[in-house]
Structure formats: structure tokens, C-alpha cells
Write an enzyme that holds these catalytic residues in place. Structure first.
Site, short mmCIF file in Angstrom:
data_model
loop_
_atom_site.label_atom_id
_atom_site.label_comp_id
_atom_site.label_asym_id
_atom_site.label_seq_id
_atom_site.Cartn_x
_atom_site.Cartn_y
_atom_site.Cartn_z
N ARG A 36 5.24 7.09 15.64
CA ARG A 36 5.04 5.62 15.75
C ARG A 36 6.56 5.48 16.47
NH1 ARG A 36 6.81 3.09 9.52
NH2 ARG A 36 3.76 3.97 9.34
N TYR B 198 -2.66 -18.52 21.81
CA TYR B 198 -1.86 -19.05 22.53
C TYR B 198 -2.23 -18.59 23.83
CZ TYR B 198 -0.84 -22.50 18.94
OH TYR B 198 -1.69 -22.64 17.90
N HIS C 197 -5.38 1.41 15.87
CA HIS C 197 -4.32 0.87 15.50
C HIS C 197 -4.35 0.65 14.38
CE1 HIS C 197 0.08 1.83 16.08
NE2 HIS C 197 0.08 0.61 16.16
#
Length: 807
Positions: A38, A128, A84
Site C-alpha cells: 500500500r 464525468y 484492487h
């Protein structure tokens, strides 16, 4: 263990374990997961798992830099579903950052839509925006389909993902990284690719080069937002040598002449990771709190570029002086910490020097080169095998057509046929099926044994660590036959390929592949050739992403911090007359000009005047509290006189139980007499009581019910004390010690009560006080009250004020 707990019939004691061990094991598992999967980047490709998976998913979606865009929601969804298993918001945020040219030196994602800005605004929702890879990201993935790196199962075992990306340039240093793990963190600034490649080439030419030598190529960090690094060269070299350090990063600015002696400062580049909107807010706060009194206004005139205008209050101030103060009081200068904590080989966290990081990258590139070369060697061997079969077919085209046309098992027949020249010359062409002689006539195909070709197997010595591949097989004892690969290629050949030109092309291709194969064999056998090949690849990277690449030129300047003369704060403030007014309740204000001190002023209900005196904006005010602490105020920072002012306790940390004993203008070099209600006191230099912080400076130590009572300028040669018992004592001032801090010495001895007041005066001029009628009375004959310090004294003269205070 969770499976055990799901069993309702389980014996609780069977899974019992000490809490210390249980928590320790689980926390260790969490810590390792955070460190390795991570927070820390891999030294080889400079990526964390989430970034690596984003790029790989975009590659699987064929989002090349020259292709079309896809919705970010689709990309983050694929990453989350396939590789993931974390929140889509976290994945989208990571992808959005890779597209921000103000956050990443070489963006890996080409975003279309609102991906945030330098003001700190968040990107638009993933539904968007659209994205695709950049050319830089494609360079990170180059060679992925050529067995350049290892693959592993994804989280659910249904797909495969790369352990690390091939990375054709040192991305860890080029784009930098930051992350917080458990017990460790990393923070690496971005650098210039061209400089990093030069450093790598130097390391290839001189493997045992010193760390400091690399500074000749890598001048320092190269931040996407530009700016100026003003850290001394020795400190930067030490940071790169040890992997820990910090860089002072300043904004880039210039002055604009407005005519008639007026000027303004324009900031065009701000430090890395500083949000412009918050920087403007901080500068506005600096103006409001008058921390930088010579700054009058700040305006944000930014459009596509950064343009912050700073207006000085006076044209007489030097721009360097103004900026030097802003560096100390705002984020126009920041310290960027360097902590090169990375995963070596994706496993071991280690704080590395720049040389160690570049060495890890170069060693990885050599491994990638060898793996890609072996993969190419396998492809060449396979193609050569096919080409040999196709050439054989062209040389014996009629016989091939016969077998394909008339034989029941053409593949086995092609493999079993003797393709030697003497045998083929002895055959006659079959005009129809009745004249066709099958190679398999009288042969039991099921009894034939397939064996691997000896020549093909021999190439394995150059690929001893490569994955096993399928070797071409042929029938045992049929050395002049075809292999199964050759026979399959002939059967799959199109009729349009049966041209004379095609035969010539096959021969040429075979010759070219043989030459290429020889070069690869030389490369695999000679380490020097390998490093030369890596150097050539790096030069190609520099050519691609060097000076001709958009935004490739160095953005951050490396300069020395110029020496700027320290100017006192008072010198930057316009000198203007004011009248300081402080009420009994501690509300303070500054009225413009020197007003009549007897003028009636307005105060809050129940409040009244306590201190009122003339001053100037350049003055510093000293406040002495009953807790024995001195506090310092700047007269320029006092609230205006239009209202009632502000509580003094909001400006300094004066406790609520402490009262204001005295408020006066600081006069450098003067001495003060301080004393407590217990009758203890001493002299202190006024320069020693000036406080630099809101919390003030402790000077007179008081305990219990004792409080500070007196603070007056020491201007005479004698000290006069009066106690609550109305006894007066006069003694020479030189009997009082001068101290910086303490309880002091006894001024006057009392049986009951304590000190009421004390003052200093010149014995020759006499001691003065106001009588009840308001007239000043001066007593010059003080022999009756003269004595030694700590004496009891004598009763006060007739007419001495009833409140036991001197004038």
C-alpha cells in the site's frame, strides 16, 4: 480462524490464545500489508500497487496515448473488480493524481475533464471525466508482453497481474512518491528524466562512482510547479548520500515597475504541494494580523498560469526585505523532506541513497533486457522452424500439393515424407489420385514415436532460466522429415502465398532472423554488451522525453539563498502618532494622533480609564501582570479607536485571575523597579523583560497570595517604600541588586500587612506626593526616614495620601 469461529459446536478453549500474542500477530500482518502492498513504492518501477494496477488495467482496455478516451468510472471499476479490491473513490483519487500536471512531474494519465487544480479543488466525479494513458505510461509498460517481468494471480485467482512494470526510465526519482506506512514513511521529490538518465549512463560507465559525483548530473529536485531550491549544495549532497534530509523551496517572483517609484511583487511559481487558495488565505491573514506590516494587499490574478500580486505599504521598502519576511511567515517558502524509504526487489524496505536507487533500477533493467532477449530468442527459434518448413515446401511444391490433396492424413504424411533431394528427384508427379503414392503406405502411424528435435533442444542452453516452451517434434528415425510445427504451418498457408516472390521473402527473413539470433546470443553471453544495450535504451528514452518533449525542460531552479539584511520590525512600520487607551477592565485601543489626555472618552458600562498616554506606531508596549510576568505588544497591532477596543487578554496569554499592574512604552536601556505585596523586589534591565511570545516572560517570582504590585522606572539614587501600616522607609538604590529573574530581596520589614507602594527618586530633589487637596508636596528633609534596606521605617509625614501611594 474465522472458519473455526463459524462452527457453533466448537470448544472455546480450543482457540484460546494470549491477548498479547493475538494482537501482536494481527497487527504485524496489518503492518506488513501496509508496508508492502500500500504505502511504500517499489524501487524498480517507482509505483505503489494501486498505481501499477491502474496502468495495467488501462493497458488491458487498450487506452493508448494515441487512442480514444474512456470514462474514468469504467477504468476505476475495472481496477477494483479485477485487481484492487478496495474503494473506488480511493482508486479514482489515485488515478486523478496521476493526471495532475501540478502534482506529478511526468503525468502517467491523460485526463479529459475536471481533474482538480492547484487551488485544491477536487476532481469531478468519475462519471464525468475520461482518461487514457500518456506516452510516459506506455514507456513504463514497454515489454510487458515479452515476458519482461513475473506475473501473479490477482486477489481471487481468476486473472494474472504483473508483479512489477518493466519501467524504461527511473520513475521512482522522476515522479517521486510519498506514503505513510506503519512505523515508517517515505517522501521522495520528483526529478528531471534527462538528468537521471545522464546519472544512469555515468553509473554504467563507472559502476563504483561516488554519490557526490552524481550531483554533477542530478542538480536537485525538479518539481512540477517550479520554484527555487535554495538549500546549500553540501546539505543536498548529504541528503542524497544518506537518503534523509530536506530542501528549502521558495516561490519564483519578480518586481513590476508601476511608475513614479511605485512597484509590486508578482509571484509566478509557488512551492510544490502548496494549495494556492490556502496560500492566499494565509497571506491575507498575515496582512490582517500585521505580522508583516509592510505588506498592504494581496491579489490573485491567476488564469491558466499562476499570478499572485503583492502590494507593499511603502515604496521605500526593498522587495527582498518584504519577501524575506513573507518566507518566514507564509508558505511562500517550505521545507520538503526527503526520506528515500523504498522496497528493494519489492520485498525489503530500506532507506536508500540516490546511488542505491539508481543501481536497483539499472540491475532491474538488465534483468528485463535478459528476459526480453530470451523471449525474443524463443520467438526467433519458432519462426526459423516454421520458415525452414515453408522453404522446404516451396522447393517441393508439387509433392506438398499432392499430399495435401490426396492423402487421408496430410499432417502425418508431411512429417513422415523424406524431403531429401535424391528422394524427391526419384518421385514422379501424380496426375490423379490413382497415381499418388502416400509416404504412409504400409506404415502403422499409431506405432510411430514423436521425439523433440535435437537442434531445437540445443538452444535451451541460452534460456536456462526461461519458462519451458513446447519443442518441435518429429517422427523418430525420420531426420529428413518435417516437424509438427512445420507441417501445421504448411497446412495453414494461404494459396496466395504460393508465389516465387514469397519464397525469396522467406529466405531473406530467415537470413535476417539468423543474424538477429546471433546478436542476441552474443548479448546473453557478454555482460558488457548487455550494459551497452541498456545505455542505448536509456539514450533513446532521453531522446524521447528529453528537451523536445513537452514540459521536459528543468522547471525548478537551483540557487543560493541571498543574504538579506535583517531589518527591525519597527523600521518597516510607518511612524505615526497614536494615543494608547486601556480601561480598568483591560480593553485596549489606539486612537489616531496625540489627543488631549484629559479628554472624556467612551467606555463600556461599569468601566473607566486606567492607562492613557501618547505613543507612536513604531513603539513596543510592556504589560506587567500581577503574576510577575511581562508581556510585549506592538503599538501598530493595537485595534483602532473607533470602538471600545479589544480585551488585552486576547492579545497575550494573561490569566483571568491576574490583573494588569502597569502598561508603558518600552525604552531600551532603562531599568525598572519591580516589587511584590510581600515587600520583596529588585532592579531589572528593561531590555531583559521584553517577551518574544504571547505567553510572556516570568521576571518576578510570586507564590500563594503574594502578587506583583509595583513596576516603575528606576530613575533616582534612592528608593522609598511605604507599607500598609503607613510606615515609610528610604534607603540608597545601590542596596538593591539588579537581577534578570527571581523573588528579589526584602525592601521593608512588616509585622502585619505588606507593601503598599515603592518608588525611586533623587535625594537632593526630595520626595514628592499629592496631598488630599491635589497639590504636589515635596519633602526634602528625609533624615527621619533614611535607613538601611529591610528596615521597619517611620510613620509617614503629615499630609501623606491616605491611599498610601506616591505620585
Amino acid at each position: 480462524m474465522s472458519d473455526l469461529l463459524d462452527d457453533p459446536n466448537i470448544d472455546p478453549e480450543a482457540v484460546a490464545e494470549p491477548l498479547r500474542r493475538a494482537i501482536g500477530e494481527r497487527y504485524l500482518t496489518y503492518a506488513l500489508s501496509t508496508i508492502m502492498h500500500r504505502a511504500l513504492p517499489d524501487a524498480r518501477d517507482g509505483l505503489k500497487p494501486v498505481h501499477r494496477r491502474i496502468l495495467f488495467a488501462m493497458r488491458e482496455l487498450r487506452l493508448s496515448s494515441t487512442g480514444g478516451f474512456r470514462k474514468s468510472a469504467k477504468i476505476s471499476g475495472d481496477v477494483m473488480g479485477n485487481y484492487h479490491p478496495h474503494g473506488d473513490a480511493a482508486i479514482y483519487d489515485a488515478m486523478a493524481r496521476l493526471a495532475q500536471d501540478f502534482a506529478v512531474r511526468y503525468p502517467l494519465v491523460d485526463g479529459q475533464g475536471n481533474f482538480g487544480n492547484i487551488d485544491g479543488d477536487n476532481p469531478a466525479a468519475s462519471r464525468y471525466t475520461e482518461a487514457r494513458m500518456t506516452a510516459v505510461a506506455e514507456a513504463m509498460l514497454e515489454g510487458l508482453n515479452e515476458n519482461a517481468v513475473d506475473f501473479r494471480d490477482n486477489y481471487d485467482g481468476t486473472l494474472r497481474e504483473p508483479v512489477v512494470l518493466p519501467a524504461s526510465f527511473p520513475n521512482l526519482l522522476a515522479n517521486g512518491s510519498s506514503g505513510i506506512a506503519v512505523g515508517m514513511a517515505t517522501n521522495i521529490p520528483p526529478h528531471n528524466i534527462g538528468e537521471l538518465v545522464d546519472a544512469c549512463l555515468h553509473m554504467i560507465a563507472t559502476p563504483d562512482c561516488r554519490d557526490d559525483t552524481l550531483m554533477n548530473f542530478v542538480k536537485g529536485p525538479d518539481f512540477p510547479t517550479g520554484g527555487v531550491v535554495v538549500e546549500p549544495h553540501e546539505n543536498m549532497a548529504q541528503a542524497y548520500r544518506t537518503g534523509r534530509g530536506a530542501f528549502r523551496l521558495r516561490c519564483l517572483w519578480h518586481t513590476e515597475d508601476l511608475g513614479r517609484g511605485q512597484w509590486q511583487v508578482v509571484v509566478t511559481e509557488i512551492p510544490y504541494q502548496v494549495q494556492k487558495s490556502k496560500l492566499i488565505e494565509k497571506l491575507a491573514e498575515v496582512i490582517q494580523t500585521k505580522k508583516v506590516p509592510i505588506l498592504a494587499d494581496v491579489r490573485d490574478e491567476s488564469a491558466d498560469d499562476v499570478r499572485i500580486v503583492l502590494e507593499p505599504r511603502s515604496k521605500n521598502v526593498e522587495p527582498d526585505v518584504l519577501m524575506n519576511m513573507l518566507y518566514r511567515n507564509s508558505d511562500l517558502e517550505v521545507r520538503f523532506s526527503l526520506n528515500m524509504n523504498v522496497l528493494i526487489d519489492g520485498v525489503t524496505p530500506k532507506v536508500c541513497s540516490m546511488k542505491e536507487v539508481l543501481r536497483a533500477f539499472l540491475d532491474f533493467r538488465r534483468e528485463v533486457l535478459i528476459r526480453r532477449s530470451r523471449h525474443r530468442l524463443q520467438k526467433i527459434d519458432h519462426r526459423l522452424e516454421v520458415l525452414q518448413g515453408l522453404i522446404t515446401a516451396f522447393l517441393n511444391l508439387d509433392r506438398v500439393i499432392e499430399i495435401i490433396r490426396y492423402d487421408d492424413d496430410p499432417k502425418a504424411a508431411l512429417m513422415y515424407e523424406d524431403w531429401s533431394k535424391p528422394h524427391q528427384a526419384s518421385l514422379t508427379r501424380a496426375m490423379d489420385e490413382s497415381q499418388y503414392r502416400s509416404p504412409l503406405a504400409g506404415v502403422d502411424v499409431s506405432a510411430l514415436t514423436l521425439v523433440s528435435e535435437a537442434d531445437a533442444a540445443a538452444t535451451g542452453i541460452l534460456a536456462e532460466t526461461a519458462p519451458e516452451r513446447e519443442m518441435p517434434q518429429m517422427y523418430e528415425g525420420r531426420e529428413n522429415g518435417l516437424s509438427d510445427v512445420q507441417a501445421e504451418a504448411i497446412l495453414n498457408m494461404r494459396l496466395r502465398s504460393l508465389r516465387r516472390l514469397e519464397e525469396e521473402a522467406l529466405v531473406k527473413e530467415r537470413d535476417d532472423l539468423m543474424a538477429e539470433r546471433a546478436e542476441i546470443e552474443d548479448l546473453l553471453e557478454d555482460e558488457t554488451v548487455q550494459w551497452n544495450a541498456i545505455a542505448s535504451q536509456l539514450k533513446e528514452v532521453k531522446k524521447t522525453f528529453g528537451k523536445d518533449y513537452e514540459g521536459a525542460a528543468r522547471r525548478t531552479r537551483i540557487e543560493e539563498a541571498g543574504e538579506v539584511e535583517e531589518v527591525p520590525l519597527e523600521a518597516m512600520i510607518d511612524r505615526e502618532p497614536i494615543t494608547v487607551v486601556c480601561s480598568k477592565m483591560g480593553w485596549i485601543r489606539a486612537m489616531t494622533g496625540h489627543i488631549d489626555l484629559n479628554r472624556e472618552l467612551k467606555f463600556k458600562d461599569g468601566d473607566g480609564p486606567r492607562f492613557i498616554f501618547h505613543a507612536e506606531t513604531t513603539d513596543r508596549l510592556l504589560v506587567f501582570g500581577s503574576n510577575g510576568r511581562f508581556y510585549t505588544l506592538s503599538a501598530a497591532n493595537l485595534p483602532g479607536g473607533r470602538g471600545m477596543g479589544e480585551p488585552l487578554r486576547l492579545m497575550v496569554d494573561l490569566p483571568n485571575e491576574a490583573e494588569i499592574v502597569s502598561l508603558f512604552i518600552h525604552r531600551p536601556g532603562r531599568k525598572l523597579l519591580v516589587a511584590s505585596t510581600a515587600g520583596d523586589g529588585f532592579l531589572v534591565g528593561e531590555d531583559d523583560v521584553v517577551a518574544q511570545t504571547r505567553s510572556g516572560k516570568q521576571v518576578l517570582n510570586v507564590r500563594g497570595d503574594v502578587r506583583a504590585l509595583v513596576c516603575k522606572p528606576a530613575t533616582g539614587d534612592h528608593v522609598a517604600c511605604v507599607g500598609e501600616n503607613r510606615k515609610v522607609l528610604v534607603f540608597p538604590a545601590d542596596e538593591l541588586p539588579e537581577m534578570g529573574r527571581g523573588k528579589g530581596v526584602r525592601l521593608q520589614r512588616y509585622k502585619d500587612g505588606g507593601l503598599s507602594d515603592a518608588t525611586t527618586f533623587n535625594l537632593a530633589e526630595g520626595l514628592s506626593w499629592l496631598d488630599p487637596a491635589g497639590r504636589t508636596r515635596t519633602e526634602t528633609n528625609l533624615e527621619e526616614w533614611l535607613g538601611k534596606r529591610a528596615g521597619a521605617g517611620r510613620m509617614a509625614p503629615r499630609g501623606f495620601p491616605r491611599d498610601n501611594t506616591f505620585t
